[in-house]
Design an enzyme around this catalytic site. Structure first.
Site, PDB file in Angstrom:
ATOM      1  N   GLU A 133      14.964 -11.897 -24.730  1.00  0.00           N
ATOM      2  CA  GLU A 133      13.911 -12.061 -23.721  1.00  0.00           C
ATOM      3  C   GLU A 133      12.514 -12.035 -24.340  1.00  0.00           C
ATOM      4  OE1 GLU A 133      15.670  -9.404 -24.118  1.00  0.00           O
ATOM      5  OE2 GLU A 133      14.290  -7.709 -24.257  1.00  0.00           O
TER       6      GLU A 133
ATOM      7  N   ASP B 251      18.790 -16.674 -25.519  1.00  0.00           N
ATOM      8  CA  ASP B 251      17.643 -16.211 -26.292  1.00  0.00           C
ATOM      9  C   ASP B 251      17.431 -14.735 -25.989  1.00  0.00           C
ATOM     10  OD1 ASP B 251      16.848 -18.536 -27.589  1.00  0.00           O
ATOM     11  OD2 ASP B 251      15.499 -19.160 -25.981  1.00  0.00           O
TER      12      ASP B 251
ATOM     13  N   LYS C 265       0.847  -1.212   0.000  1.00  0.00           N
ATOM     14  CA  LYS C 265       0.000   0.000   0.000  1.00  0.00           C
ATOM     15  C   LYS C 265       0.876   1.254   0.000  1.00  0.00           C
ATOM     16  CE  LYS C 265      -1.792   1.060   3.920  1.00  0.00           C
ATOM     17  NZ  LYS C 265      -2.547   0.951   5.193  1.00  0.00           N
TER      18      LYS C 265
ATOM     19  N   GLY D 290      24.537  -8.278 -28.086  1.00  0.00           N
ATOM     20  CA  GLY D 290      23.743  -8.780 -29.212  1.00  0.00           C
ATOM     21  C   GLY D 290      24.203  -8.066 -30.463  1.00  0.00           C
TER      22      GLY D 290
HETATM   23  C1  LIG Z   1      19.538  -5.053 -20.400  1.00  0.00           C
HETATM   24  C2  LIG Z   1      19.075  -6.165 -21.321  1.00  0.00           C
HETATM   25  C3  LIG Z   1      19.752  -6.141 -22.654  1.00  0.00           C
HETATM   26  C4  LIG Z   1      19.074  -7.005 -23.689  1.00  0.00           C
HETATM   27  O1  LIG Z   1      18.090  -7.676 -23.413  1.00  0.00           O
HETATM   28  C5  LIG Z   1      19.559  -7.035 -25.059  1.00  0.00           C
HETATM   29  O2  LIG Z   1      18.877  -7.774 -25.926  1.00  0.00           O
HETATM   30  C6  LIG Z   1      20.648  -6.306 -25.453  1.00  0.00           C
HETATM   31  O3  LIG Z   1      21.010  -6.336 -26.790  1.00  0.00           O
HETATM   32  P1  LIG Z   1      22.182  -5.416 -27.359  1.00  0.00           P
HETATM   33  O4  LIG Z   1      21.947  -4.010 -26.839  1.00  0.00           O
HETATM   34  O5  LIG Z   1      23.483  -5.979 -26.864  1.00  0.00           O
HETATM   35  O6  LIG Z   1      22.037  -5.523 -28.857  1.00  0.00           O
HETATM   36 MG   LIG Z   2      17.204  -8.535 -25.102  1.00  0.00          MG
END
Ligand SMILES: CCCC(=O)/C(O)=C/OP(=O)(O)O
Ligand SMILES: [Mg+2]
Length: 402
Positions: free
Chosen positions: A168, A166, A90, A351
Site C-alpha cells: 500500500e 502492490d 461534530k 508478504g
Molecule cells: C493489514 C494489511 C497488511 C499489509 O498491508 C501487509 O503488507 C502485510 O504484510 P505481511 O505482514 O504479510 O508481511
Molecule cells: Mg502492506
C-alpha cells in the site's frame, strides 16, 4: 418512513437522555428554543432516540452502554461523506462516544454501487470455486529497479498465487511507473499461466490526485489491469464509491485498511472495525477488503475480526459480498486457524510469509498452496508437509498447527 439506525457506544448519567439529546442535536438543533410553528415544520427532519442498552455502571456513577438513534434519510445526500458528517461529524469530538453500527434502509442503499464483482465475480474471473484464494504482496518495492519487481512478480506467480498486490505504500513509483507495471506484469502473468495453468491477477496501487483517480483507473483498465489496490481511508470513502460506480472501471477494487488504526482501537472513541472496514467498505463498493487478522503482527481483536468478515458477507439488501482478506503476519502454519475462523470464502494474504521462506517466494507461495489444499480437503498440515517440502520448511521456520 425510511430511517437510518445508528448505534453508538457511550456513557452518561442517563443514556436515554443522551440518546434524545443526540437525536435532536445532530438533526434540527436546539429544539426547545424554536417557536412552535418552526417545530412542526422541522418535525420531518428530527432524529429519534430508539433505544438505550446499559452495559456497565462506571466508578463515576455513569452508565456505559449502547444507544441507538434513527435519522430520516431525507437529512442526507446519498453519499458517505454526508452520512458520516450527519451522524458522527461534530459528535465524534464530543466526549467518549464510539460509532459502532449503521443499519441502512433499502432506499438509502440503492444509491450505492456495492462491489461490482464481489466474491462470486472474483471466483468466476479466476476459475477458482473450490478453496480459499491466495494472495501475495510485493515486499520491498520503493526504490527497487523495475527488473527486480518483474523478478519478484514472476517468482510469486510461479508459486501458484491467485493475486499479487502492490504494497500500500507504493506511491512513489518513478522507477516502475503504474501503467508500465500493469503491462509488464500482465505479460508475465500470461506466460506463467501457460506453465502453471493458473491465472494471476495483479492489484496495482491506484494513487494520485483524487479528482484524477477515475481517469487513471480507466487508463489502467485500458492497459490491461485486472485489479486495483486502493487506500480508501487516505483518499476517502467517496473516492471508492465513485470508482466502484464508474462502469468504465470494470475491475475488482481491493480496499486496504491503511490509517484504520487512527479510528478503531479506542474502546471510547472512533469507529468500530466491523462498520469501518466491513459495512462501509462493502457499501462503497470494495470487492476485496484487507484487515488485520486476529493473530498477525498487527492484530485485531478476534471478535471484531469475525464480525467484520460477517458484515462483508452477510445478506445486505442484495449488495454483493466482499471478499474478507485477513492479513498481516500470516504464514502457512496459520492456515488451519484462518480456515476455522474465516471459512471458505476468504483470501489468505501474505508478504513476509511468502518472501521470507528459506526457499524464496516461489517456495513460499507453494507452501501456502499446499496448506490451503490440505485444509480444504480436511487433511492436517502434517500430512500435507509429508508431500510438500516447501510446506515442511515453512512449518519448521514459523511453526503452526500440524
Ligand atoms: C493489514 C494489511 C497488511 C499489509 O498491508 C501487509 O503488507 C502485510 O504484510 P505481511 O505482514 O504479510 O508481511
Ligand atoms: Mg502492506
Amino acid at each position: 418512513e425510511q430511517r437510518i439506525l445508528v448505534t453508538y457506544l457511550t456513557q452518561a448519567t442517563d443514556l436515554n437522555k443522551k440518546a434524545q439529546a443526540i437525536a435532536v442535536g445532530m438533526t434540527v438543533g436546539s429544539w426547545t428554543d424554536l417557536p412552535l410553528a418552526k417545530q412542526a415544520e422541522l418535525a420531518p427532519y428530527l432524529g429519534e432516540a430508539v433505544s438505550a442498552t446499559p452495559l456497565a455502571t462506571l466508578e463515576n456513577g455513569e452508565t456505559r452502554g449502547l444507544i441507538t438513534v434513527s435519522y430520516p434519510t431525507r437529512n442526507f445526500t446519498a453519499d458517505i461523506p454526508s452520512l458520516l458528517t450527519g451522524i458522527f461529524g461534530k459528535l465524534s469530538m464530543d466526549g467518549k462516544i464510539k460509532l459502532v453500527d449503521i443499519v441502512f434502509p433499502d432506499s438509502f442503499l440503492q444509491a450505492f454501487p456495492g462491489p461490482k464483482f464481489g466474491i462470486d465475480g472474483l471466483r468466476e474471473r479466476l476459475g477458482a470455486h473450490d478453496r480459499p484464494l491466495l494472495m501475495s504482496i510485493f515486499k520491498s518495492c520503493l526504490g527497487l529497479p523495475f527488473e527486480d519487481l518483474k523478478t519478484q512478480f514472476l517468482a510469486q506467480a510461479l508459486g501458484g498465487v491467485d493475486l499479487v498486490k502492490d504494497d500500500e505504500i507504493f506511491f512513489a513509483d518513478d522507477r516502475a511507473p503504474f501503467i508500465e507495471r500493469i503491462k509488464a506484469f500482465k505479460q508475465i502473468a500470461q506466460e506463467t499461466e501457460v506453465e502453471t495453468g493458473k491465472p494471476v491477477l495483479y492489484a496495482a496501487n491506484l494513487t494520485g490526485p483524487v479528482h484524477e483517480l477515475n481517469e487513471k483507473a480507466k487508463r489502467a483498465v485500458d492497459a490491461g489491469a485486472d485489479c486495483l489496490l486502493f487506500n480508501v481511508l487516505a483518499f476517502g470513502f467517496d473516492a471508492l464509491h465513485r470508482l466502484a460506480a464508474d462502469p468504465d472501471v470494470h475491475v475488482p477494487i481491493m480496499a486496504h485498511p491503511a490509517l484504520a488504526g487512527a479510528y478503531y482501537p479506542s474502546p471510547d472513541y472512533g469507529i468500530a472495525t466491523p462498520l469501518l472496514l466491513g459495512t462501509l467498505m462493502r457499501v462503497a463498493g470494495a470487492d476485496l477488503v484487507l484487515f488485520p487478522s486476529p493473530y498477525g503482527n498487527v492484530a485485531l481483536d478476534k471478535t471484531e475480526a469475525l464480525q467484520l468478515a460477517k458484515h462483508l458477507t452477510a445478506p445486505l439488501n442484495g449488495v454483493r459480498r466482499s471478499f474478507p482478506v485477513p492479513s498481516a503476519g500470516i504464514h502457512p502454519g496459520l492456515v488451519p486457524q484462518l480456515y476455522q475462523d474465516f471459512g471458505f470464502d476468504q483470501i489468505v494474504n501474505a508478504g513476509g510469509g511468502i518472501h521470507g521462506h528459506p526457499g524464496g517466494a516461489t517456495a513460499g507461495a507453494k507452501a501456502f498452496v499446499a496448506a490451503i489444499e490440505a485444509v480444504t480437503a480436511g487433511r492436517t498440515l502434517e500430512e500435507a508437509a509429508a508431500e510438500s517440502q516447501e510446506l515442511a520448511i515453512a512449518l519448521e521456520k514459523w511453526g503452526g498447527v500440524r
